[in-house]
Write an enzyme that holds these catalytic residues in place. Structure first.
Site, short mmCIF file in Angstrom:
data_model
loop_
_atom_site.label_atom_id
_atom_site.label_comp_id
_atom_site.label_asym_id
_atom_site.label_seq_id
_atom_site.Cartn_x
_atom_site.Cartn_y
_atom_site.Cartn_z
CD GLU A 87 -2.79 -1.59 2.40
OE1 GLU A 87 -3.10 -0.43 2.99
OE2 GLU A 87 -4.18 -2.80 2.21
CD GLU A 129 -4.50 -6.23 3.77
OE1 GLU A 129 -5.79 -5.49 4.41
OE2 GLU A 129 -3.37 -5.78 3.59
#
Length: 326
Positions: free
Chosen positions: A152, A262
Protein backbone atom coordinates in the site's frame (compact mmCIF):
# COMPACT_ATOMS: atom_id res chain seq x y z
CA UNK A 1 -25.57 -34.13 -29.16
CA UNK A 2 -26.72 -33.10 -32.68
CA UNK A 3 -24.97 -30.01 -34.01
CA UNK A 4 -28.21 -28.02 -34.53
CA UNK A 5 -29.36 -28.68 -30.98
CA UNK A 6 -25.98 -27.64 -29.58
CA UNK A 7 -26.05 -24.40 -31.58
CA UNK A 8 -29.61 -23.63 -30.40
CA UNK A 9 -28.77 -24.20 -26.72
CA UNK A 10 -25.67 -22.00 -26.90
CA UNK A 11 -27.64 -19.24 -28.57
CA UNK A 12 -30.35 -19.51 -25.91
CA UNK A 13 -27.74 -19.18 -23.13
CA UNK A 14 -26.33 -16.02 -24.73
CA UNK A 15 -29.81 -14.48 -25.09
CA UNK A 16 -30.77 -15.28 -21.50
CA UNK A 17 -27.45 -13.99 -20.09
CA UNK A 18 -27.69 -10.75 -22.05
CA UNK A 19 -31.28 -10.24 -21.03
CA UNK A 20 -30.61 -10.85 -17.35
CA UNK A 21 -27.70 -8.42 -17.37
CA UNK A 22 -30.03 -5.66 -18.54
CA UNK A 23 -32.58 -6.09 -15.74
CA UNK A 24 -32.72 -2.93 -13.58
CA UNK A 25 -31.43 -3.34 -10.04
CA UNK A 26 -28.71 -5.87 -10.83
CA UNK A 27 -25.46 -5.42 -8.83
CA UNK A 28 -23.45 -4.47 -11.93
CA UNK A 29 -24.51 -2.59 -15.05
CA UNK A 30 -21.86 -4.34 -17.13
CA UNK A 31 -23.19 -6.92 -19.61
CA UNK A 32 -22.38 -10.57 -18.98
CA UNK A 33 -19.84 -11.67 -21.57
CA UNK A 34 -20.35 -15.34 -22.58
CA UNK A 35 -17.16 -17.39 -22.48
CA UNK A 36 -16.38 -20.34 -24.71
CA UNK A 37 -14.10 -22.03 -22.17
CA UNK A 38 -14.09 -22.43 -18.41
CA UNK A 39 -12.25 -19.80 -16.42
CA UNK A 40 -9.16 -20.90 -14.46
CA UNK A 41 -9.69 -21.66 -10.78
CA UNK A 42 -8.96 -18.89 -8.28
CA UNK A 43 -7.02 -19.12 -5.04
CA UNK A 44 -8.69 -18.40 -1.70
CA UNK A 45 -6.61 -16.80 1.05
CA UNK A 46 -7.38 -15.47 4.50
CA UNK A 47 -5.79 -13.34 7.19
CA UNK A 48 -6.79 -13.91 10.84
CA UNK A 49 -5.58 -11.96 13.90
CA UNK A 50 -3.96 -14.91 15.69
CA UNK A 51 -2.81 -17.07 12.78
CA UNK A 52 -0.32 -18.53 12.29
CA UNK A 53 0.85 -17.95 15.89
CA UNK A 54 -2.07 -20.17 16.79
CA UNK A 55 -3.50 -22.38 14.08
CA UNK A 56 -6.66 -23.31 15.95
CA UNK A 57 -8.80 -20.43 14.68
CA UNK A 58 -7.70 -21.23 11.13
CA UNK A 59 -8.58 -24.90 11.55
CA UNK A 60 -11.96 -23.98 13.05
CA UNK A 61 -12.76 -21.53 10.24
CA UNK A 62 -11.81 -24.03 7.55
CA UNK A 63 -14.00 -26.70 9.16
CA UNK A 64 -16.98 -24.35 9.35
CA UNK A 65 -16.52 -23.15 5.78
CA UNK A 66 -15.93 -26.61 4.39
CA UNK A 67 -12.94 -25.23 2.51
CA UNK A 68 -9.30 -24.83 3.43
CA UNK A 69 -7.62 -21.64 2.22
CA UNK A 70 -4.62 -22.13 -0.03
CA UNK A 71 -2.91 -18.95 1.25
CA UNK A 72 -2.55 -17.64 4.80
CA UNK A 73 -1.39 -14.04 5.16
CA UNK A 74 -0.03 -12.24 8.21
CA UNK A 75 1.99 -9.12 9.10
CA UNK A 76 5.56 -8.84 10.42
CA UNK A 77 7.06 -5.46 11.37
CA UNK A 78 10.80 -4.86 11.01
CA UNK A 79 10.92 -3.19 14.44
CA UNK A 80 10.37 -6.60 16.05
CA UNK A 81 13.89 -7.48 14.97
CA UNK A 82 13.11 -11.18 14.77
CA UNK A 83 14.28 -13.49 12.06
CA UNK A 84 12.30 -15.22 9.37
CA UNK A 85 9.30 -16.98 11.02
CA UNK A 86 10.33 -20.50 10.08
CA UNK A 87 8.06 -22.28 12.56
CA UNK A 88 4.99 -20.26 11.60
CA UNK A 89 5.64 -20.74 7.90
CA UNK A 90 6.05 -24.48 8.44
CA UNK A 91 2.72 -24.60 10.32
CA UNK A 92 0.97 -22.92 7.41
CA UNK A 93 2.61 -25.28 4.92
CA UNK A 94 1.54 -28.29 7.03
CA UNK A 95 -1.99 -26.89 6.96
CA UNK A 96 -1.79 -27.07 3.17
CA UNK A 97 -1.42 -23.37 2.36
CA UNK A 98 1.29 -21.02 1.12
CA UNK A 99 2.61 -18.56 3.74
CA UNK A 100 2.18 -14.93 2.64
CA UNK A 101 4.07 -12.50 4.88
CA UNK A 102 3.29 -8.80 4.67
CA UNK A 103 6.76 -7.50 5.52
CA UNK A 104 6.50 -4.01 7.00
CA UNK A 105 9.57 -1.73 7.42
CA UNK A 106 8.37 0.30 10.44
CA UNK A 107 7.56 0.47 14.13
CA UNK A 108 3.73 0.24 14.22
CA UNK A 109 3.57 2.35 17.40
CA UNK A 110 5.24 5.45 15.89
CA UNK A 111 3.11 6.62 12.98
CA UNK A 112 4.46 7.71 9.59
CA UNK A 113 7.37 9.96 10.62
CA UNK A 114 10.12 7.37 11.07
CA UNK A 115 13.47 8.40 9.55
CA UNK A 116 14.97 5.09 10.66
CA UNK A 117 12.72 3.35 8.16
CA UNK A 118 12.77 5.88 5.36
CA UNK A 119 13.06 4.43 1.91
CA UNK A 120 16.37 6.24 1.42
CA UNK A 121 17.74 4.46 4.51
CA UNK A 122 16.61 1.08 3.18
CA UNK A 123 17.97 1.78 -0.31
CA UNK A 124 21.30 2.88 1.19
CA UNK A 125 21.68 -0.52 2.86
CA UNK A 126 21.23 0.58 6.48
CA UNK A 127 18.98 -2.44 7.08
CA UNK A 128 20.98 -4.93 5.04
CA UNK A 129 22.02 -6.97 8.09
CA UNK A 130 18.40 -7.58 9.04
CA UNK A 131 17.37 -8.30 5.44
CA UNK A 132 20.32 -10.68 5.03
CA UNK A 133 19.24 -12.65 8.10
CA UNK A 134 15.78 -13.06 6.65
CA UNK A 135 17.11 -14.08 3.25
CA UNK A 136 19.41 -16.75 4.69
CA UNK A 137 16.73 -18.15 6.97
CA UNK A 138 14.08 -18.10 4.23
CA UNK A 139 16.48 -19.98 1.96
CA UNK A 140 17.10 -22.52 4.73
CA UNK A 141 13.34 -22.93 5.20
CA UNK A 142 13.31 -24.06 1.59
CA UNK A 143 9.56 -24.24 0.92
CA UNK A 144 7.52 -21.71 -1.09
CA UNK A 145 6.79 -18.44 0.68
CA UNK A 146 5.54 -15.09 -0.56
CA UNK A 147 6.74 -11.72 0.76
CA UNK A 148 4.49 -8.65 0.38
CA UNK A 149 7.17 -6.06 1.03
CA UNK A 150 6.07 -2.50 1.95
CA UNK A 151 2.50 -2.82 0.72
CA UNK A 152 0.00 0.00 0.00
CA UNK A 153 2.89 2.30 -0.84
CA UNK A 154 0.66 4.55 -2.95
CA UNK A 155 -1.27 5.71 0.13
CA UNK A 156 -0.24 8.02 2.97
CA UNK A 157 -0.61 5.87 6.11
CA UNK A 158 2.75 4.06 6.23
CA UNK A 159 6.29 5.48 6.61
CA UNK A 160 7.37 3.75 3.40
CA UNK A 161 4.72 5.51 1.32
CA UNK A 162 5.73 7.98 -1.36
CA UNK A 163 5.15 11.54 -0.20
CA UNK A 164 5.61 10.89 3.53
CA UNK A 165 8.70 10.45 5.72
CA UNK A 166 10.82 12.18 3.06
CA UNK A 167 10.09 9.46 0.49
CA UNK A 168 9.65 9.71 -3.26
CA UNK A 169 8.33 7.14 -5.71
CA UNK A 170 11.88 6.65 -7.02
CA UNK A 171 13.02 5.93 -3.46
CA UNK A 172 10.42 3.17 -3.23
CA UNK A 173 11.71 1.51 -6.37
CA UNK A 174 15.30 1.78 -5.12
CA UNK A 175 14.39 0.32 -1.71
CA UNK A 176 12.52 -2.58 -3.32
CA UNK A 177 15.46 -3.39 -5.58
CA UNK A 178 17.89 -3.23 -2.65
CA UNK A 179 15.86 -5.66 -0.54
CA UNK A 180 15.05 -7.98 -3.43
CA UNK A 181 18.71 -7.88 -4.47
CA UNK A 182 19.84 -9.30 -1.12
CA UNK A 183 17.55 -12.31 -1.56
CA UNK A 184 18.70 -12.77 -5.16
CA UNK A 185 22.36 -12.61 -4.19
CA UNK A 186 21.84 -15.20 -1.46
CA UNK A 187 19.85 -17.44 -3.81
CA UNK A 188 16.65 -17.50 -1.75
CA UNK A 189 14.79 -18.74 -4.82
CA UNK A 190 11.88 -20.20 -2.85
CA UNK A 191 10.68 -16.66 -2.08
CA UNK A 192 8.10 -15.01 -4.36
CA UNK A 193 7.62 -11.24 -4.35
CA UNK A 194 4.17 -9.66 -4.26
CA UNK A 195 4.00 -5.96 -5.13
CA UNK A 196 0.82 -4.90 -3.37
CA UNK A 197 -0.49 -1.34 -3.78
CA UNK A 198 -3.81 -0.05 -2.53
CA UNK A 199 -6.49 0.46 -5.16
CA UNK A 200 -6.08 3.99 -6.56
CA UNK A 201 -8.09 6.84 -5.08
CA UNK A 202 -8.13 10.62 -5.73
CA UNK A 203 -4.71 11.97 -4.78
CA UNK A 204 -2.91 8.63 -4.49
CA UNK A 205 0.51 8.19 -6.07
CA UNK A 206 0.32 6.85 -9.65
CA UNK A 207 1.07 3.15 -9.58
CA UNK A 208 3.38 3.10 -12.60
CA UNK A 209 5.85 5.41 -10.80
CA UNK A 210 6.12 2.90 -7.93
CA UNK A 211 6.48 -0.28 -9.97
CA UNK A 212 9.97 -1.83 -9.70
CA UNK A 213 9.67 -3.63 -13.04
CA UNK A 214 8.57 -7.05 -14.23
CA UNK A 215 11.94 -8.62 -13.47
CA UNK A 216 11.62 -7.58 -9.82
CA UNK A 217 8.04 -8.72 -9.17
CA UNK A 218 6.42 -12.16 -9.11
CA UNK A 219 2.80 -11.04 -8.78
CA UNK A 220 0.70 -7.94 -8.20
CA UNK A 221 -1.80 -7.95 -5.31
CA UNK A 222 -4.27 -5.07 -5.11
CA UNK A 223 -5.65 -4.19 -1.68
CA UNK A 224 -9.16 -2.76 -1.59
CA UNK A 225 -12.12 -2.44 0.77
CA UNK A 226 -15.74 -1.43 0.53
CA UNK A 227 -15.54 1.34 3.14
CA UNK A 228 -19.27 2.00 2.85
CA UNK A 229 -19.10 5.54 4.25
CA UNK A 230 -16.79 4.70 7.17
CA UNK A 231 -14.13 7.01 5.72
CA UNK A 232 -14.88 10.57 4.58
CA UNK A 233 -15.86 10.68 0.94
CA UNK A 234 -16.59 6.95 0.67
CA UNK A 235 -19.85 5.27 -0.26
CA UNK A 236 -21.07 1.70 -0.46
CA UNK A 237 -19.31 0.08 -3.45
CA UNK A 238 -19.62 -3.25 -5.18
CA UNK A 239 -16.65 -5.59 -5.49
CA UNK A 240 -16.18 -4.51 -9.11
CA UNK A 241 -16.45 -0.84 -8.13
CA UNK A 242 -13.58 -1.32 -5.68
CA UNK A 243 -11.15 -3.08 -8.02
CA UNK A 244 -12.04 -2.20 -11.61
CA UNK A 245 -9.99 1.00 -11.93
CA UNK A 246 -6.95 -0.41 -10.11
CA UNK A 247 -6.93 -3.53 -12.24
CA UNK A 248 -7.05 -1.39 -15.37
CA UNK A 249 -4.24 0.89 -14.17
CA UNK A 250 -1.98 -2.05 -13.35
CA UNK A 251 -2.70 -3.65 -16.71
CA UNK A 252 -1.49 -0.46 -18.42
CA UNK A 253 2.13 -1.18 -17.42
CA UNK A 254 2.48 -4.89 -16.63
CA UNK A 255 1.04 -8.26 -17.62
CA UNK A 256 2.05 -9.87 -14.32
CA UNK A 257 -0.65 -11.98 -12.59
CA UNK A 258 -2.99 -9.89 -10.41
CA UNK A 259 -4.58 -11.10 -7.18
CA UNK A 260 -6.61 -9.37 -4.47
CA UNK A 261 -4.11 -8.98 -1.62
CA UNK A 262 -6.67 -7.78 0.93
CA UNK A 263 -10.42 -7.33 0.69
CA UNK A 264 -13.29 -6.83 3.11
CA UNK A 265 -16.72 -5.30 3.61
CA UNK A 266 -18.31 -3.91 6.81
CA UNK A 267 -21.62 -4.67 8.50
CA UNK A 268 -22.63 -0.99 8.45
CA UNK A 269 -23.61 1.11 5.44
CA UNK A 270 -25.26 -1.68 3.46
CA UNK A 271 -25.98 -5.39 3.26
CA UNK A 272 -22.72 -7.27 3.81
CA UNK A 273 -24.19 -10.68 2.95
CA UNK A 274 -25.49 -9.33 -0.35
CA UNK A 275 -22.08 -7.74 -1.01
CA UNK A 276 -20.37 -11.08 -0.49
CA UNK A 277 -22.82 -12.84 -2.81
CA UNK A 278 -22.13 -10.21 -5.46
CA UNK A 279 -18.37 -10.67 -4.96
CA UNK A 280 -18.56 -14.39 -5.66
CA UNK A 281 -20.88 -13.80 -8.62
CA UNK A 282 -18.35 -11.34 -10.03
CA UNK A 283 -15.48 -13.75 -9.44
CA UNK A 284 -17.45 -16.49 -11.20
CA UNK A 285 -17.80 -14.44 -14.38
CA UNK A 286 -14.75 -12.19 -14.12
CA UNK A 287 -16.12 -9.44 -16.35
CA UNK A 288 -13.98 -7.22 -18.54
CA UNK A 289 -12.38 -5.28 -15.68
CA UNK A 290 -11.15 -8.37 -13.82
CA UNK A 291 -10.31 -10.89 -16.52
CA UNK A 292 -6.77 -11.52 -15.28
CA UNK A 293 -7.62 -12.04 -11.61
CA UNK A 294 -5.93 -15.05 -9.96
CA UNK A 295 -7.49 -15.09 -6.47
CA UNK A 296 -8.26 -13.14 -3.30
CA UNK A 297 -7.36 -12.95 0.39
CA UNK A 298 -10.08 -11.91 2.83
CA UNK A 299 -8.95 -9.68 5.73
CA UNK A 300 -10.94 -11.35 8.52
CA UNK A 301 -10.14 -8.90 11.34
CA UNK A 302 -12.18 -6.64 13.62
CA UNK A 303 -10.20 -3.44 13.14
CA UNK A 304 -11.53 -0.18 11.66
CA UNK A 305 -14.74 -2.11 11.06
CA UNK A 306 -15.91 -5.67 11.49
CA UNK A 307 -14.32 -7.16 8.39
CA UNK A 308 -14.57 -10.73 9.70
CA UNK A 309 -16.01 -13.49 7.56
CA UNK A 310 -18.28 -14.43 10.47
CA UNK A 311 -19.22 -10.89 11.54
CA UNK A 312 -22.84 -12.06 11.32
CA UNK A 313 -24.59 -15.36 10.57
CA UNK A 314 -25.86 -14.01 7.24
CA UNK A 315 -22.40 -12.83 6.15
CA UNK A 316 -20.85 -16.16 7.10
CA UNK A 317 -23.48 -18.16 5.24
CA UNK A 318 -23.07 -16.00 2.14
CA UNK A 319 -19.31 -16.61 2.27
CA UNK A 320 -19.64 -20.34 2.90
CA UNK A 321 -22.15 -20.71 0.06
CA UNK A 322 -19.99 -18.66 -2.29
CA UNK A 323 -16.93 -20.76 -1.60
CA UNK A 324 -18.87 -23.94 -2.33
CA UNK A 325 -19.09 -22.93 -5.99
CA UNK A 326 -15.81 -20.99 -6.16
Amino acid sequence: MPLLTTWFLRALVVVLATGLAAIPGQASARPVVPRATALPALTFGVSLPDAPGSMQSLEDLAARLGRRPTQVMWFDAWSRGTGFPTQQAASVAAFGATPVITWEPWDPSRGTDQPTYSLKAIAAGLHDAYVTTWAKQARAYGQPVTLRFAHEMNGTWYPWAAGVNGNTAADYVAAWKRVRGVFTRLKATNVSWSWSPNVPYPGSTPLASLFPGDAQVSTVALDGYNWGGLLPGTTWQTFLDVFDDGHGEVRSFTSKPIAIGEVGAPEVGGDKAAWIRDMFATLATRPEGLTGLTGFTWFSHFKEADWRIDSSPTAFEAFRTGLATY
